[in-house]
Motif scaffolding. Sequence first.
Motif, mmCIF file in Angstrom:
data_model
loop_
_atom_site.group_PDB
_atom_site.id
_atom_site.type_symbol
_atom_site.label_atom_id
_atom_site.label_comp_id
_atom_site.label_asym_id
_atom_site.label_seq_id
_atom_site.Cartn_x
_atom_site.Cartn_y
_atom_site.Cartn_z
ATOM 1 N N HIS A 237 0.829 -1.201 0.000
ATOM 2 C CA HIS A 237 0.000 0.000 0.000
ATOM 3 C C HIS A 237 0.867 1.257 0.000
ATOM 4 N N ARG A 238 0.481 2.225 -0.795
ATOM 5 C CA ARG A 238 1.231 3.473 -0.935
ATOM 6 C C ARG A 238 1.390 4.202 0.401
ATOM 7 N N ALA A 239 0.370 4.165 1.224
ATOM 8 C CA ALA A 239 0.425 4.896 2.490
ATOM 9 C C ALA A 239 1.589 4.439 3.352
ATOM 10 N N ASP A 240 1.994 3.182 3.222
ATOM 11 C CA ASP A 240 3.107 2.673 4.029
ATOM 12 C C ASP A 240 4.434 3.292 3.589
ATOM 13 N N TYR A 241 4.609 3.508 2.292
ATOM 14 C CA TYR A 241 5.806 4.198 1.818
ATOM 15 C C TYR A 241 5.844 5.625 2.371
ATOM 16 N N VAL A 242 4.712 6.294 2.293
ATOM 17 C CA VAL A 242 4.642 7.672 2.767
ATOM 18 C C VAL A 242 4.981 7.750 4.247
ATOM 19 N N ARG A 243 4.433 6.824 5.016
ATOM 20 C CA ARG A 243 4.681 6.805 6.458
ATOM 21 C C ARG A 243 6.165 6.572 6.753
ATOM 22 N N GLU A 244 6.775 5.631 6.049
ATOM 23 C CA GLU A 244 8.178 5.313 6.308
ATOM 24 C C GLU A 244 9.103 6.454 5.913
ATOM 25 N N LEU A 245 8.864 7.058 4.771
ATOM 26 C CA LEU A 245 9.739 8.124 4.297
ATOM 27 C C LEU A 245 9.540 9.437 5.046
ATOM 28 N N SER A 246 8.334 9.655 5.547
ATOM 29 C CA SER A 246 8.045 10.932 6.214
ATOM 30 C C SER A 246 8.921 11.160 7.436
ATOM 31 N N ARG A 247 9.360 10.097 8.071
ATOM 32 C CA ARG A 247 10.170 10.278 9.285
ATOM 33 C C ARG A 247 11.510 10.943 8.981
ATOM 34 N N HIS A 248 11.957 10.856 7.724
ATOM 35 C CA HIS A 248 13.239 11.469 7.379
ATOM 36 C C HIS A 248 13.132 12.983 7.207
ATOM 37 N N THR A 249 11.910 13.514 7.178
ATOM 38 C CA THR A 249 11.746 14.957 7.011
ATOM 39 C C THR A 249 11.823 15.710 8.336
ATOM 40 N N ARG A 250 11.906 14.991 9.445
ATOM 41 C CA ARG A 250 11.817 15.641 10.753
ATOM 42 C C ARG A 250 13.035 16.515 11.053
ATOM 43 N N TRP A 251 14.106 16.370 10.280
ATOM 44 C CA TRP A 251 15.296 17.180 10.531
ATOM 45 C C TRP A 251 15.160 18.570 9.942
ATOM 46 N N GLY A 252 14.116 18.818 9.179
ATOM 47 C CA GLY A 252 13.930 20.129 8.574
ATOM 48 C C GLY A 252 14.920 20.430 7.474
ATOM 49 N N LYS A 253 15.407 19.380 6.806
ATOM 50 C CA LYS A 253 16.410 19.532 5.758
ATOM 51 C C LYS A 253 15.919 18.843 4.486
ATOM 52 N N PRO A 254 16.470 19.235 3.324
ATOM 53 C CA PRO A 254 16.095 18.549 2.088
ATOM 54 C C PRO A 254 16.363 17.049 2.189
ATOM 55 N N VAL A 255 15.441 16.249 1.685
ATOM 56 C CA VAL A 255 15.579 14.793 1.680
ATOM 57 C C VAL A 255 15.787 14.328 0.243
#
Length: 389
Positions: A237-255
């Motif tokens: 399911h696409r939502a699982d990719y979004v959930r997993e990758l979203s955690r890398h945005t918490r640093w406030g930096k380009p991913v």
Amino acid sequence: MQRTKGIKRAQFLAGMASAGLAAAVLPSAPARAAEDRPAGPARDARRGLRHRGVVYTVGEGETPGTAFSTARMRKDIRAIRDELHADTVDVTGDGVERLTATAAEAAERGLRVWLQPTLGDVPERDILEHLAETGRFAERLRRQGAAVDLSVGCEFWLFVPGIVPGADVHERIRNLLDGTVDPAAMQRRLDRFTARAAAVGRSVFRGRLAYAAAQDDQVDWRLFDVVGIDYYSYFPHRADYVRELSRHTRWGKPVVVTEFGTCVYVGAPQTGGMGWDIVDRVKVPPEIKGDLVRSERTQAAYLTQLLDVFESLGLYAAMAFEFVTPDLPHRPGDPRHDLDLASYAITKTVKGRPDDPASGWHREPKEAFHALARRYGSAGTGHRRTGGA
């Protein structure tokens, strides 16, 4: 990406998760102050994916026929720009001359350059000097107006001796998979070397500094301007990719997704980073294990699905792994020896004389190449000089 003779980059894509070695997550750090942060948001879904590219590996090659060729490299870089319609190329591998010649060619063609030296299985001082030499060249390119980011390396725990026990890459892989590694000690050694590499990178390069981590690595991203992830997950399911990758945005930096891809057989995406593990290399010539069904459509569908996810998250960049893998040739009509089944490349290598190590070869686009070209072209990334952010 070839790091050492006899073993390919695709053989390292499993990451610590496959070995059960994920450590505790590092605590979040405040984002850098606006005046210290490079231009470009970490996430802006309104803009979609900022840059779209492909990994281009430089290396010695395993045989005389697959040795690095400047003329072939130049032809490939033109194809990446004009046929794939990418705006970014991840120039990676070892050998300062190969790296810098390829980076210069890409910059001259107006491509954004992600320059990533990956010398491995040598003493730390040699790895750091290799990084410094490459970084100095990246800085010269940047001062000349090229769009260039410097990555200090890739998955250090695997390529740098001493972080994971083992005399060479092969032994380190076995130790990881056998569970004979102390995760806490490994993490301490990884943190120490990563900090050293970041310091070397800062000392020679004034642009964006990055690192390409396996997706479950624990990295102190305060050391870098860009969060780089080698990404090989599979979810239904696409939502699982979004959930997993979203955690890398918490640093406030380009991913940046520094690698993403899969192989060309039915079921390959479900193997994650282990899709390469289908070749019996004890046999001469090497054989494909099992009765796999070749499917270029499977690879193309997976790559375009992930592009949709990256677009929805507004990531900074994504680079498909990889443009070509000369040492895994395609043998039409001979599925038992079609080593291209184990390749993540979006083109297939066809040799003139399959059993001759000195044979010439040419590449042909796979369905994934055409699928990415349509997506990259429709995004308007091709033929545009990518200065600035």
